[in-house]
Enzyme design. Structure first.
Site, PDB file in Angstrom:
ATOM      1  CG  ASP A 281      10.931  38.679  -6.528  1.00  0.00           C
ATOM      2  OD1 ASP A 281      12.138  38.717  -6.234  1.00  0.00           O
ATOM      3  OD2 ASP A 281      10.437  37.749  -7.198  1.00  0.00           O
TER       4      ASP A 281
HETATM    5  C1  BGC Z   1      13.389  36.031  -7.622  1.00  0.00           C
HETATM    6  C2  BGC Z   1      13.218  35.690  -6.167  1.00  0.00           C
HETATM    7  C3  BGC Z   1      14.540  35.791  -5.466  1.00  0.00           C
HETATM    8  C4  BGC Z   1      15.088  37.182  -5.645  1.00  0.00           C
HETATM    9  C5  BGC Z   1      16.393  37.421  -4.924  1.00  0.00           C
HETATM   10  C6  BGC Z   1      14.133  37.340  -7.824  1.00  0.00           C
HETATM   11  O1  BGC Z   1      14.456  37.546  -9.141  1.00  0.00           O
HETATM   12  O2  BGC Z   1      12.121  36.100  -8.243  1.00  0.00           O
HETATM   13  O3  BGC Z   1      12.670  34.418  -6.034  1.00  0.00           O
HETATM   14  O4  BGC Z   1      14.388  35.463  -4.117  1.00  0.00           O
HETATM   15  O5  BGC Z   1      15.291  37.408  -7.032  1.00  0.00           O
HETATM   16  O6  BGC Z   1      17.420  36.735  -5.471  1.00  0.00           O
END
Ligand code: BGC
Length: 736
Positions: A281
């Site tokens: 993530d």
């Molecule tokens: C979120 C994810 C997301 C990623 C990219 C993160 O902060 O937890 O779910 O896909 O950002 O945007």
């Protein structure tokens, strides 16, 4: 000239590769040309301009980084022009010309949006879910995207957690069905088709169990609970062919998931045989320092790379340290080779290694958005996602011949809020608000009065009076209240999940001047709403219904669609009951009439306001004659459970028939009910039908005292009904 030579090299490599049969051999051939640096480059994902979805800790010139072969993927690069520019650099200005992979959070749509995921899940209709994902994939792929960071398949039992909006609610069985439908919707049958994109099951795993419902917070649970409750939707996504996984930002039982070898290697690869890749993530590698599991970024890259995290989203830990870590012998080169192979595999499957510009078509981008077909799909989804919570005096449906309708409330004309969290590239001007949808539905003979009534959050009552005057004049009031679209989602956890008090005050005043009020709720999580439930005659849960929300919800309000949605998560009476879910354990001191010593609160009953699976219709359904075809069933046999469902009301309608079981005694304690099947059944008024479910011992498996995934012999109860609480029951015995 240099570019031309490099381009030629790329195509020669491609053509040569194309002649080698099979993707794996083609990967071998590409990898044989790659330096260690180029391999590490494939494992790096960086953020494009314009859209920011996490901490930006580095001010880097990504174009230079691409040229040095040190970028494998971008997130948040928007549009065909921009992605083509970046792709051109990768293809023409790097030594091997390996194309980039573009990923984006296409959660419930790109330009056309479906209802938010929790809403779509309330349809319990897999066609709705799959079609929604297909619309999103078609538009995103046409706009240059290859990959969505969806579906979020985290089980969420605590509505304080704002990200409950992104998933399928509290149940592993429903969650698994929805995970598979979403994966199939995004990916279709051919990843290299230009209307499909790779899906990503996230956030692996247990992220929805964050303590106190506070986003990013610690989750600590037994391996049994992890495997029985939180992992099934991920496994279902793998079985449906999902191409990628994302870790989470939290720690699970002491180990942040971005460096969690048990999850990424043992469960995902060794047990489930997943052959796609895992992305961290956003900035999760760096954040392992804050978690206190590594001291510095170097150690973070070592921990993640060896655990099996193939791509580093935006923390630049792999960029800065992975090459050194391999050279120092801290990360085996075999680990890097495996990760690169997994990433290239997806690039091949997407068709990018044959045509890096496959998804860069301006014409397609122009013509694929907001098509008639897409709008019709998301409009039907908005109707099918609505859940009728209460309907005294048959206030709903409202006749289209009504003379005066007052549409009141801060969510009535709130186009932006209809998209809720993660809006993709939605444009507010494309959205049909509830007010617009109501106006579209009725003829000019109906007078529509409109007032916001109050602000969404403020406590300013100064305009109440004007709204009340309208309510007095009207035959019926449609009251649109709820949370604004920014109140749920990532980083939007709340300790008070009621809707703002000013809106309740408004509801109270309106009810004093007009009893005919249909309350339409817009929100992205289960909310506390005791006063509304006790006092308002009619309540329709519309969630955040997306681009065609106003039209879709109006279809329900005026009876063009008879509501059939059911809650995918329990609605508590008060927030102090959270976490709350229907498949709890009985305990040694369950609620029993006349006993003092019980597991309970002094001030609130042990039940939700509205249970999991709950939802009414304009018609009524009667369940009778629950039969099992055998009282004793062998492990290898199939059990048939049948029930007679009758539409006893005046309208045609669909009912979601739900099957639950209870395993009465186990080597470990078992939940009081577990969903094991459901079917959406359409019945004409007065019609009846026998609905039959089949169960095998495979459906009754759980992780037993030895952590074996098996069914155990013994007594079971079986329940069928229209929600998890109101059921009729029978029993059977599973015998060896
Ligand atoms: C979120 C994810 C997301 C990623 C990219 C993160 O902060 O937890 O779910 O896909 O950002 O945007």
């Amino acid at each position: 000239m240099r570019n031309a030579i490099l381009l030629l090299t790329f195509f020669i490599v491609s053509i040569a590769n194309a002649q080698i049969k099979g993707i794996e051999q083609r990967i071998d051939s590409v990898m044989s040309l790659m330096t260690l640096e180029e391999k590490v480059g494939q494992m790096i994902q960086v953020n494009g301009k314009f859209v920011i979805t996490g901490p930006q800790m580095y001010d880097v010139d990504y174009e230079e980084q691409i040229k040095s072969g040190m970028v494998g993927s971008f997130l948040n690069a928007v549009g065909v022009d921009y992605t083509r520019d970046l792709q051109r650099i990768a293809v023409e200005e790097t030594r091997l010309g390996i194309p980039l992979l573009f990923g984006f959070d296409v959660i419930h749509g790109w330009r056309t949006t479906s209802p938010v995921p929790i809403a779509e899940s309330a349809s319990w209709d897999m066609e709705v879910v799959e079609n929604g994902a297909r619309v999103a994939a078609t538009e995103a792929a046409a706009a240059g995207q290859h990959w969505t960071f969806a579906p979020m398949v985290d089980i969420a039992r605590d509505p304080r957690w704002g990200r409950i909006v992104e998933g399928a609610g509290e149940d592993p069985y429903l969650g698994s069905k929805i995970a598979a439908a979403r994966v199939h919707g995004f990916q279709g049958d051919d990843l290299s088709a230009t209307n499909t994109i790779a899906a990503c099951a996230k956030h692996f795993a247990g992220y929805g169990a964050a303590e106190g419902g506070r986003d990013y917070n610690t989750a600590d649970m037994s391996e049994r609970t992890l495997r029985d409750i939180y992992l099934p939707p991920f496994k279902a996504a793998v079985d449906a062919g999902v191409q990628t996984f994302m870790t989470s930002l939290h720690e699970l039982s002491g180990v942040p998931t971005a460096g969690n070898k048990f999850l990424l290697d043992q469960v995902l690869r060794k047990e489930w045989g997943f052959d796609g890749f895992v992305v961290s993530d956003h900035s999760a590698l760096n954040e392992m320092i804050n978690h206190g599991i590594v001291e510095n970024q170097y150690d973070a890259s070592v921990l993640s790379a060896t655990a099996g995290c193939d791509m580093d989203m935006q923390s630049q830990a792999y960029f800065t340290h992975l090459k050194d870590a391999v050279q120092a012998g801290d990360v085996p080169i075999a680990k890097v080779n495996t990760s690169v192979r997994r990433i290239l595999r997806i690039k091949f499957r997407m068709g990018l290694m044959d045509d890096p510009y496959l998804y860069c078509n301006k014409e397609r981008e122009k013509n694929s958005m907001l098509t008639k077909e897409h709008l019709a799909i998301v409009r039907a989804a908005a109707s099918k996602s609505c859940v009728l919570l209460k309907n005294e005096n048959n206030i709903l449906p409202i006749s289209k011949k009504t003379k005066i309708i007052a549409v009141i409330g801060p969510l009535a004309n709130a186009a932006r809020d209809m998209n809720g969290s993660w809006r993709g590239q939605a444009n507010n001007n494309d959205v049909v608000s509830l007010l617009a949808g109501i106006k579209n539905a009725v003829s000019s003979k109906t007078e529509i009065l409109y007032h916001t009534g109050c602000g969404k959050k403020s406590d300013d009552k100064t305009v109440f009076q004007e709204a009340l005057e309208m309510a007095k004049k009207a035959d019926v009031v449609i009251l649109a209240i709820g949370e604004n679209g920014d109140q749920t989602g990532e980083n939007r956890s709340k300790s008070n999940i009621g809707i703002p008090e000013i809106q309740i005050e408004l509801a109270k005043e309106i009810l004093k001047v007009n009893k005919n009020v249909a309350t339409i709720l817009f929100n992205g999580r289960p909310i506390t709403m005791k006063w509304l439930a006790d006092n308002m005659p009619s309540i329709l849960e519309a969630w955040y219904p997306g681009t065609q929300g106003g039209n879709g919800v109006a279809d329900v309000i005026f009876g063009d669609y008879n509501p059939s949605g059911k809650l995918p998560a329990s609605f508590p009476i008060v927030v102090g009951q959270c976490p709350i879910y229907y498949n709890y354990k009985n305990t040694g001191r369950p609620i029993r009439e006349g006993f003092k010593w019980q597991t309970k609160y002094l001030d609130v009953p042990n039940k939700p306001l509205y249970p999991f699976g709950y939802g009414l219709s304009y018609t009524s359904f009667e369940y009778s004659n629950l039969l099992v075809n055998k009282k004793e069933v062998h492990f290898k046999e199939e059990l048939e459970v049948s029930v007679t469902l009758k539409n006893t009301g005046k309208y045609d309608g669909a009912e979601i028939v739900q099957l639950y079981v209870r395993d009465l005694f186990g080597s470990v304690t078992r939940p009081v009910k577990e969903l094991k099947g459901f079917e959406k059944v359409m019945l004409k008024a007065g019609e009846e039908k026998v609905v039959t479910f089949k169960l095998t011992s495979d459906d009754l498996r759980f992780h037993n005292i030895d952590m074996d995934y098996v069914a155990e012999k013994g007594d079971f109860k079986v329940f069928v009904g229209g929600n998890s609480n109101d059921v009729i029951e029978s029993e059977f015995k599973l015998i060896k």
